[in-house]
Design a protein around this motif. Sequence first.
Motif: not given
Length: 269
Positions: A252-261
């Motif tokens: 969801t772009g800069a400033g948000n953590d990536l969620q990985v599965a």
Amino acid sequence: MSHWPLCLLLSLLFCCGLQAQQISFSPMRLFFKGAPGETVSETITISNTTSQPYEFLLNLKDWNRDSLGTKHYFPESSLPHSNAKNISLPQTNFIIAPGEKKIYTVNMRIPLADTQKTASNSMLFFTQVNAPRTNAKAKPGLGIRISMEFGIQLFYTPQAADRGSLQFEAFNYESLRIKDSAVQRLIVKYQNTGQVHKDGFIRFELTNKQTGEEIKPAPVPMAIAPLSNQVAYCPLVKQAPGDYLAVAILDTGAGNDLQVAEKNIHVDE
């Protein structure tokens, strides 16, 4: 339509300015911010580089997204997350002349702090009402009118809204037949735990465990409303039989953590 009973009216919904018609609206999303009880304004720039005038009728509607992210529209102020009742329009119809650039102002009264904690939205439609009728010499009366419609998304996010996060709920692979065609695809189900709208992309990676080959399908666009769930599908080019490691990333772009599965999958013959 009563003057041309056999005419066909085509209503085209645009989410961006169309160069072919050379009339554009910018931006296509307005974000309102302010203190509770304050009235704030945002502007839309409308440009007409054609040789003809355009007349537009304005109206507000509510909207939401279904589990696949598709928008659906409803009468204004009919949904609980609507902000249409707080929107005021200086005029509900106008004409933009050939070569003119017009600034249209949208006003919003910010809700009181204790009345709303979740983000709200509505859609402002600009619908053309003076669409010309094409000539149909072979069959008089069967002309076609092309009516353009532009939708501007209106968002308000309370300062106290919990941003939350995106979370994976499921990650699967399936091989099936759809309309007599073999289809391989990855499927993710995810949730927005926050009280704000989120958008971005779902990125996928596939690694062949035998050869080490990496496959990166095109990212899938994502837009999800507050406190809701969605499902996204990623079609795959037919893969060779074998074992793979599949990875899905909610971005969801800069400033948000990536969620990985991650998921181990097996592709059959």
